[in-house]
Design a protein around this motif. Sequence first.
Motif, PDB file in Angstrom:
ATOM      1  N   ILE A 259       0.863  -1.188   0.000  1.00 36.16           N
ATOM      2  CA  ILE A 259       0.000   0.000   0.000  1.00 36.16           C
ATOM      3  C   ILE A 259       0.894   1.231   0.000  1.00 36.16           C
ATOM      4  O   ILE A 259       1.768   1.371   0.865  1.00 36.16           O
ATOM      5  N   ILE A 260       0.704   2.095  -0.984  1.00 36.12           N
ATOM      6  CA  ILE A 260       1.514   3.315  -1.116  1.00 36.12           C
ATOM      7  C   ILE A 260       0.630   4.514  -0.791  1.00 36.12           C
ATOM      8  O   ILE A 260      -0.501   4.619  -1.295  1.00 36.12           O
ATOM      9  N   PHE A 261       1.138   5.391   0.062  1.00 37.66           N
ATOM     10  CA  PHE A 261       0.359   6.580   0.427  1.00 37.66           C
ATOM     11  C   PHE A 261       1.287   7.781   0.600  1.00 37.66           C
ATOM     12  O   PHE A 261       2.499   7.638   0.834  1.00 37.66           O
ATOM     13  N   TRP A 262       0.681   8.949   0.473  1.00 39.00           N
ATOM     14  CA  TRP A 262       1.397  10.227   0.632  1.00 39.00           C
ATOM     15  C   TRP A 262       0.954  10.861   1.937  1.00 39.00           C
ATOM     16  O   TRP A 262      -0.229  10.798   2.304  1.00 39.00           O
ATOM     17  N   VAL A 263       1.907  11.468   2.645  1.00 39.52           N
ATOM     18  CA  VAL A 263       1.613  12.175   3.888  1.00 39.52           C
ATOM     19  C   VAL A 263       2.129  13.600   3.769  1.00 39.52           C
ATOM     20  O   VAL A 263       3.245  13.836   3.284  1.00 39.52           O
ATOM     21  N   SER A 264       1.317  14.550   4.212  1.00 39.91           N
ATOM     22  CA  SER A 264       1.654  15.972   4.078  1.00 39.91           C
ATOM     23  C   SER A 264       2.877  16.352   4.897  1.00 39.91           C
ATOM     24  O   SER A 264       3.309  15.617   5.789  1.00 39.91           O
ATOM     25  N   PHE A 304       5.117   6.934   1.422  1.00 36.19           N
ATOM     26  CA  PHE A 304       5.411   5.781   2.277  1.00 36.19           C
ATOM     27  C   PHE A 304       4.835   4.510   1.651  1.00 36.19           C
ATOM     28  O   PHE A 304       3.915   4.565   0.833  1.00 36.19           O
ATOM     29  N   GLN A 305       5.383   3.386   2.103  1.00 32.62           N
ATOM     30  CA  GLN A 305       4.873   2.089   1.667  1.00 32.62           C
ATOM     31  C   GLN A 305       4.763   1.169   2.869  1.00 32.62           C
ATOM     32  O   GLN A 305       5.656   1.126   3.715  1.00 32.62           O
ATOM     33  N   ILE A 306       3.652   0.465   2.958  1.00 33.22           N
ATOM     34  CA  ILE A 306       3.488  -0.595   3.952  1.00 33.22           C
ATOM     35  C   ILE A 306       3.022  -1.855   3.233  1.00 33.22           C
ATOM     36  O   ILE A 306       2.532  -1.790   2.097  1.00 33.22           O
ATOM     37  N   ILE A 319      -7.889   6.774   7.350  1.00 31.27           N
ATOM     38  CA  ILE A 319      -8.860   7.878   7.324  1.00 31.27           C
ATOM     39  C   ILE A 319      -8.607   8.877   8.438  1.00 31.27           C
ATOM     40  O   ILE A 319      -8.884  10.076   8.292  1.00 31.27           O
ATOM     41  N   SER A 320      -8.026   8.413   9.554  1.00 37.03           N
ATOM     42  CA  SER A 320      -7.873   9.281  10.726  1.00 37.03           C
ATOM     43  C   SER A 320      -6.992  10.499  10.458  1.00 37.03           C
ATOM     44  O   SER A 320      -7.073  11.497  11.175  1.00 37.03           O
ATOM     45  N   PHE A 321      -6.150  10.458   9.419  1.00 40.85           N
ATOM     46  CA  PHE A 321      -5.285  11.603   9.101  1.00 40.85           C
ATOM     47  C   PHE A 321      -5.985  12.642   8.222  1.00 40.85           C
ATOM     48  O   PHE A 321      -5.403  13.683   7.922  1.00 40.85           O
ATOM     49  N   GLY A 322      -7.210  12.377   7.816  1.00 45.77           N
ATOM     50  CA  GLY A 322      -7.931  13.335   6.982  1.00 45.77           C
ATOM     51  C   GLY A 322      -7.206  13.617   5.673  1.00 45.77           C
ATOM     52  O   GLY A 322      -6.647  12.716   5.042  1.00 45.77           O
ATOM     53  N   GLN A 323      -7.167  14.897   5.293  1.00 41.69           N
ATOM     54  CA  GLN A 323      -6.536  15.301   4.047  1.00 41.69           C
ATOM     55  C   GLN A 323      -5.015  15.235   4.086  1.00 41.69           C
ATOM     56  O   GLN A 323      -4.349  15.422   3.064  1.00 41.69           O
ATOM     57  N   ASN A 324      -4.452  14.916   5.260  1.00 39.41           N
ATOM     58  CA  ASN A 324      -2.995  14.845   5.388  1.00 39.41           C
ATOM     59  C   ASN A 324      -2.423  13.503   4.940  1.00 39.41           C
ATOM     60  O   ASN A 324      -1.198  13.334   4.937  1.00 39.41           O
ATOM     61  N   LEU A 325      -3.291  12.552   4.591  1.00 33.46           N
ATOM     62  CA  LEU A 325      -2.820  11.255   4.096  1.00 33.46           C
ATOM     63  C   LEU A 325      -3.715  10.821   2.941  1.00 33.46           C
ATOM     64  O   LEU A 325      -4.943  10.751   3.090  1.00 33.46           O
ATOM     65  N   LEU A 326      -3.104  10.542   1.805  1.00 32.42           N
ATOM     66  CA  LEU A 326      -3.834  10.103   0.619  1.00 32.42           C
ATOM     67  C   LEU A 326      -3.295   8.748   0.160  1.00 32.42           C
ATOM     68  O   LEU A 326      -2.089   8.598  -0.052  1.00 32.42           O
ATOM     69  N   VAL A 327      -4.196   7.775   0.016  1.00 32.73           N
ATOM     70  CA  VAL A 327      -3.812   6.449  -0.460  1.00 32.73           C
ATOM     71  C   VAL A 327      -3.749   6.478  -1.987  1.00 32.73           C
ATOM     72  O   VAL A 327      -4.727   6.827  -2.655  1.00 32.73           O
ATOM     73  N   LEU A 328      -2.603   6.106  -2.543  1.00 34.42           N
ATOM     74  CA  LEU A 328      -2.397   6.144  -3.989  1.00 34.42           C
ATOM     75  C   LEU A 328      -2.524   4.771  -4.641  1.00 34.42           C
ATOM     76  O   LEU A 328      -2.904   4.658  -5.810  1.00 34.42           O
ATOM     77  N   TYR A 329      -2.170   3.729  -3.893  1.00 31.94           N
ATOM     78  CA  TYR A 329      -2.171   2.384  -4.455  1.00 31.94           C
ATOM     79  C   TYR A 329      -2.292   1.362  -3.315  1.00 31.94           C
ATOM     80  O   TYR A 329      -1.752   1.600  -2.229  1.00 31.94           O
ATOM     81  N   PRO A 330      -3.072   0.302  -3.533  1.00 29.89           N
ATOM     82  CA  PRO A 330      -3.830  -0.083  -4.728  1.00 29.89           C
ATOM     83  C   PRO A 330      -5.181   0.607  -4.782  1.00 29.89           C
ATOM     84  O   PRO A 330      -5.648   1.151  -3.774  1.00 29.89           O
ATOM     85  N   ASN A 331      -5.825   0.553  -5.953  1.00 30.70           N
ATOM     86  CA  ASN A 331      -7.115   1.214  -6.132  1.00 30.70           C
ATOM     87  C   ASN A 331      -8.175   0.647  -5.197  1.00 30.70           C
ATOM     88  O   ASN A 331      -9.068   1.371  -4.758  1.00 30.70           O
ATOM     89  N   SER A 332      -8.074  -0.657  -4.894  1.00 29.00           N
ATOM     90  CA  SER A 332      -9.079  -1.284  -4.027  1.00 29.00           C
ATOM     91  C   SER A 332      -9.108  -0.632  -2.650  1.00 29.00           C
ATOM     92  O   SER A 332     -10.177  -0.441  -2.064  1.00 29.00           O
TER      93      SER A 332
END
Length: 352
Positions: A259-264, A304-306, A319-332
């Motif tokens: 799972i790849i995500f971006w953090v502000s 980041f990747q987990i 979800i708890s990070f609100g707009q400060n964390l966006l999940v980029l992958y996977p689409n599911s």
Amino acid sequence: MPATKNAMTRYTLIDRMLANRTRPYSIQDITNTLNEKLPEFGQKPVSKRCVEKDLNYLEYDSPFDVEIEEYWIDASDKNDRPYRKRCIRYADPTFSIFKPKLTDDEKTVLSTALDALGSFEGLDNFEWLNDLTVRLNLEQQDPIISLSKNMLTNSTLIARLFTVIRLKQVINLQYHTFQNNEPRSVCIYPYLLKEYNNRWYLIASASDTRRILTFPLDRIDDFSINLNVSYLSAPENLDERYEEIIGITYNEDRPLQKIIFWVSENSKDYVITKPIHGSQKIIRGEMDSQLRRDYPKLNNGKFFQIECRENYELIRELISFGQNLLVLYPNSISKVVINQVTELYNAYKEIL
């Protein structure tokens, strides 16, 4: 009683049982175990009366300075009727007739360890811990580590479950679900007490299917020991099982995935110092450059990747990070997050 070769063999075996703090032994248990082991030494089975005489000799007539104490545990008979079982053991938990007493250095190390355990508030129902503390003459210490009171609301139940897990005992568990208060019963092999988000859970497997089950402690009504079923170890490595998820919920049908995500910029340091999952890594190098080309609006913060399985706790954490964390992958995963955020937004729209 003369210390014949046969007698010394029995004393050796009895000594091991009386010194064992992980399994309770009644006099009948000692007799049964002796009769299982003695043929290995070319000796005949003995009666319960013979064992009683051996114990009397060890405690009152032998040169070993033995002190035996009795204690009681919960048990059930062949008809599953509960009763209190009388067991015996050495009064000194460090004693054995075939080894010297602890040195001062060994006592210091053990005392330090027990002192650390004893500083956890809420564990006062661990009678064996209190007993060791008294016997080693530990001084009362102000707590150094304090756990949340909510975590240990039912510390008596935690202590009882701790004991049956330590002793590898099968139990009949009475519990109810969140959806239904009707009492249910299941025979289980208990393996692990696990804490997550200020709640405690019992991890076990069903005696019939061997399926791993999770019971929140606040859903457990009571339990009794089942002596008619032999204990079986966990059918899988529980450490590895829980390394694959966040929290408690393990979905067999969800694959282990990256799972790849971006953090502000505002939240990245928090995520770095308090990882969302044990597998978390900061994405660097060419992969970081590629992600910034793919998502040009995310020109700050970190990627980041987990690697874990999807479950309720994972989605809630993301979800708890609100707009400060966006999940980029996977689409599911990103779609699940988007759907939940949308439902939250629509719920607010209806009331505000």
